[in-house]
Motif scaffolding. Structure first.
Motif, mmCIF file in Angstrom:
data_model
loop_
_atom_site.group_PDB
_atom_site.id
_atom_site.type_symbol
_atom_site.label_atom_id
_atom_site.label_comp_id
_atom_site.label_asym_id
_atom_site.label_seq_id
_atom_site.Cartn_x
_atom_site.Cartn_y
_atom_site.Cartn_z
ATOM 1 N N ARG A 81 -0.866 -13.317 1.377
ATOM 2 C CA ARG A 81 -2.254 -13.690 1.672
ATOM 3 C C ARG A 81 -2.338 -14.342 3.041
ATOM 4 N NH1 ARG A 81 -1.696 -15.821 -3.677
ATOM 5 N NH2 ARG A 81 -2.758 -14.567 -5.272
ATOM 6 N N GLY A 82 -3.543 -14.640 3.466
ATOM 7 C CA GLY A 82 -3.761 -15.398 4.697
ATOM 8 C C GLY A 82 -3.304 -14.612 5.927
ATOM 9 N N TRP A 83 -2.435 -15.256 6.713
ATOM 10 C CA TRP A 83 -2.022 -14.681 7.983
ATOM 11 C C TRP A 83 -0.882 -13.662 7.840
ATOM 12 C CZ3 TRP A 83 3.093 -15.859 9.033
ATOM 13 C CH2 TRP A 83 3.646 -16.926 8.325
ATOM 14 N N PHE A 84 -0.515 -13.354 6.608
ATOM 15 C CA PHE A 84 0.577 -12.392 6.433
ATOM 16 C C PHE A 84 0.216 -11.019 7.022
ATOM 17 C CE2 PHE A 84 2.317 -8.832 3.973
ATOM 18 C CZ PHE A 84 3.673 -9.005 4.227
ATOM 19 N N GLY A 85 -1.021 -10.581 6.840
ATOM 20 C CA GLY A 85 -1.412 -9.262 7.342
ATOM 21 C C GLY A 85 -1.282 -9.163 8.853
ATOM 22 N N VAL A 86 -1.722 -10.225 9.549
ATOM 23 C CA VAL A 86 -1.615 -10.225 11.013
ATOM 24 C C VAL A 86 -0.149 -10.209 11.441
ATOM 25 C CG1 VAL A 86 -2.160 -11.519 13.108
ATOM 26 C CG2 VAL A 86 -3.823 -11.405 11.236
ATOM 27 N N GLU A 175 11.544 6.373 13.358
ATOM 28 C CA GLU A 175 10.320 5.992 14.073
ATOM 29 C C GLU A 175 9.085 6.496 13.345
ATOM 30 O OE1 GLU A 175 7.897 4.601 17.425
ATOM 31 O OE2 GLU A 175 9.651 4.001 16.270
ATOM 32 N N SER A 176 9.148 7.691 12.760
ATOM 33 C CA SER A 176 7.998 8.216 12.025
ATOM 34 C C SER A 176 7.680 7.351 10.811
ATOM 35 C CB SER A 176 8.270 9.657 11.596
ATOM 36 O OG SER A 176 9.290 9.721 10.618
ATOM 37 N N ALA A 177 8.719 6.844 10.150
ATOM 38 C CA ALA A 177 8.488 5.967 8.997
ATOM 39 C C ALA A 177 7.833 4.656 9.431
ATOM 40 C CB ALA A 177 9.811 5.690 8.285
ATOM 41 N N VAL A 178 8.295 4.102 10.555
ATOM 42 C CA VAL A 178 7.716 2.845 11.045
ATOM 43 C C VAL A 178 6.262 3.050 11.452
ATOM 44 C CG1 VAL A 178 7.872 1.069 12.826
ATOM 45 C CG2 VAL A 178 9.961 1.961 11.776
ATOM 46 N N ILE A 179 5.969 4.157 12.134
ATOM 47 C CA ILE A 179 4.594 4.430 12.547
ATOM 48 C C ILE A 179 3.707 4.666 11.324
ATOM 49 C CG2 ILE A 179 3.141 6.165 13.686
ATOM 50 C CD1 ILE A 179 5.142 6.375 15.855
ATOM 51 N N GLY A 180 4.236 5.368 10.314
ATOM 52 C CA GLY A 180 3.468 5.568 9.088
ATOM 53 C C GLY A 180 3.127 4.247 8.413
ATOM 54 N N LEU A 181 4.090 3.326 8.377
ATOM 55 C CA LEU A 181 3.826 2.009 7.800
ATOM 56 C C LEU A 181 2.784 1.250 8.607
ATOM 57 C CD1 LEU A 181 7.439 0.845 6.849
ATOM 58 C CD2 LEU A 181 5.596 1.467 5.284
ATOM 59 N N PHE A 182 2.868 1.358 9.930
ATOM 60 C CA PHE A 182 1.912 0.645 10.776
ATOM 61 C C PHE A 182 0.498 1.186 10.576
ATOM 62 C CE2 PHE A 182 -0.385 0.375 14.854
ATOM 63 C CZ PHE A 182 -0.487 -1.003 14.954
ATOM 64 N N VAL A 183 0.354 2.515 10.577
ATOM 65 C CA VAL A 183 -0.969 3.109 10.380
ATOM 66 C C VAL A 183 -1.516 2.758 9.001
ATOM 67 C CG1 VAL A 183 -2.214 5.294 10.157
ATOM 68 C CG2 VAL A 183 -0.569 4.974 12.013
ATOM 69 N N GLY A 184 -0.655 2.819 7.982
ATOM 70 C CA GLY A 184 -1.093 2.432 6.649
ATOM 71 C C GLY A 184 -1.513 0.980 6.579
ATOM 72 N N GLY A 185 -0.778 0.110 7.303
ATOM 73 C CA GLY A 185 -1.146 -1.297 7.332
ATOM 74 C C GLY A 185 -2.490 -1.535 7.990
ATOM 75 N N VAL A 186 -2.765 -0.781 9.059
ATOM 76 C CA VAL A 186 -4.055 -0.920 9.741
ATOM 77 C C VAL A 186 -5.193 -0.485 8.826
ATOM 78 C CG1 VAL A 186 -5.473 -0.053 11.643
ATOM 79 C CG2 VAL A 186 -3.073 -0.680 12.051
ATOM 80 N N VAL A 187 -4.995 0.630 8.131
ATOM 81 C CA VAL A 187 -6.046 1.112 7.214
ATOM 82 C C VAL A 187 -6.260 0.119 6.087
ATOM 83 C CG1 VAL A 187 -6.665 2.950 5.593
ATOM 84 C CG2 VAL A 187 -5.574 3.520 7.785
ATOM 85 N N LEU A 188 -5.168 -0.422 5.559
ATOM 86 C CA LEU A 188 -5.293 -1.395 4.463
ATOM 87 C C LEU A 188 -5.964 -2.675 4.938
ATOM 88 C CD1 LEU A 188 -4.524 -1.528 1.464
ATOM 89 C CD2 LEU A 188 -2.437 -2.733 2.144
ATOM 90 N N THR A 197 -4.735 4.930 2.517
ATOM 91 C CA THR A 197 -3.642 4.294 3.245
ATOM 92 C C THR A 197 -2.377 5.136 3.169
ATOM 93 O OG1 THR A 197 -4.538 2.088 2.814
ATOM 94 C CG2 THR A 197 -2.203 2.241 3.361
ATOM 95 N N VAL A 198 -2.029 5.558 1.968
ATOM 96 C CA VAL A 198 -0.807 6.354 1.775
ATOM 97 C C VAL A 198 -0.948 7.715 2.444
ATOM 98 C CG1 VAL A 198 0.690 7.426 0.068
ATOM 99 C CG2 VAL A 198 -0.241 5.139 -0.354
ATOM 100 N N THR A 199 -2.097 8.343 2.285
ATOM 101 C CA THR A 199 -2.302 9.685 2.845
ATOM 102 C C THR A 199 -2.192 9.686 4.362
ATOM 103 O OG1 THR A 199 -3.754 10.269 0.996
ATOM 104 C CG2 THR A 199 -3.884 11.630 2.988
ATOM 105 N N LEU A 200 -2.889 8.760 5.010
ATOM 106 C CA LEU A 200 -2.836 8.711 6.471
ATOM 107 C C LEU A 200 -1.438 8.349 6.971
ATOM 108 C CD1 LEU A 200 -6.237 7.043 7.452
ATOM 109 C CD2 LEU A 200 -5.558 9.439 7.638
ATOM 110 N N GLY A 201 -0.765 7.439 6.265
ATOM 111 C CA GLY A 201 0.595 7.077 6.666
ATOM 112 C C GLY A 201 1.535 8.267 6.610
#
Length: 236
Positions: A81-86, A175-188, A197-201
């Motif tokens: 929670r809180g600042w964890f997402g950032v 690198e593709s896995a890291v980028i997928g996680l980052f994009v999923g995190g942004v959507v979430l 989130t999962v689909t776009l990642g």
């Protein structure tokens, strides 16, 4: 038993043999020394490049492991929670940038390695111009074209899965896995649903692999498009 005959020399090779035949023994010895010096220089450059790339890949994989462990610790401390997402997006963004830099260097080093192989093939052709009798004792190719480069990488026939087993592909997948996680995190973080989130990642990760596979292939083709071999391989 007579030595097995080598491949028919190309016109450029025949010209080199004629030129070498007109040299004195002292001149041939001096030429061989200069060629050997260049050969060792290429070997040293190739070894240094490979060592640098492997070190960069190891550093990146270590940072990815450390980053994921850090996110796990932060998640337990903040209850996600809180600042964890950032913090999570910041860590993932840093890993994406470092991975991109590492991936670019790995792809460039792959082309550098191919260049070194072609250059050393050309030097073997010069050795054969000086002494054609050593042809039966060379396993690596003396032709500096595409087929010659393939035979130098593996002299006993074509290999399957060479691209999939390369360092460039390893770093691309990570690198593709890291980028997928980052994009999923942004959507979430933007309050998107989990399925989106999962689909776009997944789409971004798979697309990243596809795009860089095409980039690597185009670089490989472009190298042989601008390269003019001195010796060409005989027909298979």
């Amino acid at each position: 038993m007579a030595d097995a005959p080598g491949p028919d020399p190309s016109p450029e090779s025949e010209r080199g043999i004629r030129e070498a035949g007109g040299l004195t023994d002292a001149q041939k010895s001096l030429r061989a020394q200069m060629l050997a010096t260049e050969h060792w220089s290429l070997l040293a450059s190739r070894s240094t490049t490979q060592s640098e790339v492997l070190t960069r890949i190891a550093i990146f994989l270590t940072l990815v492991s450390a980053g994921l462990v850090t996110l796990g610790v932060l998640g337990n401390a903040t209850q996600f929670r809180g600042w964890f997402g950032v913090a999570a997006l910041g860590v993932l963004l840093l890993l994406v940038l470092l991975g991109l830099i590492t991936q670019l260097r790995t792809f460039n080093a792959s082309l550098d390695d191919l260049m070194y192989v072609i250059a050393m093939n050309r030097l073997r052709g010069a050795y054969l111009d000086l002494d054609p009798g050593i042809a039966p004792y060379l396993i690596s190719a003396s032709e500096d074209d595409e087929s010659g480069a393939h035979r130098t990488y593996y002299a006993f026939g074509p290999r399957t899965g060479q691209m999939l087993a390369s360092s460039a592909m390893i770093i691309t997948v990570v690198e593709s896995a890291v980028i997928g996680l980052f994009v999923g995190g942004v959507v979430l973080a933007a309050a998107g649903p989990v399925w989106l989130t999962v689909t776009l990642g997944v789409i971004v990760g798979v697309g990243w692999i596809a795009v860089w596979t095409v980039i690597g292939y185009r670089g490989y083709v472009a190298l042989f498009r601008v390269h003019s071999p001195l010796r060409t391989s005989p027909p298979a």
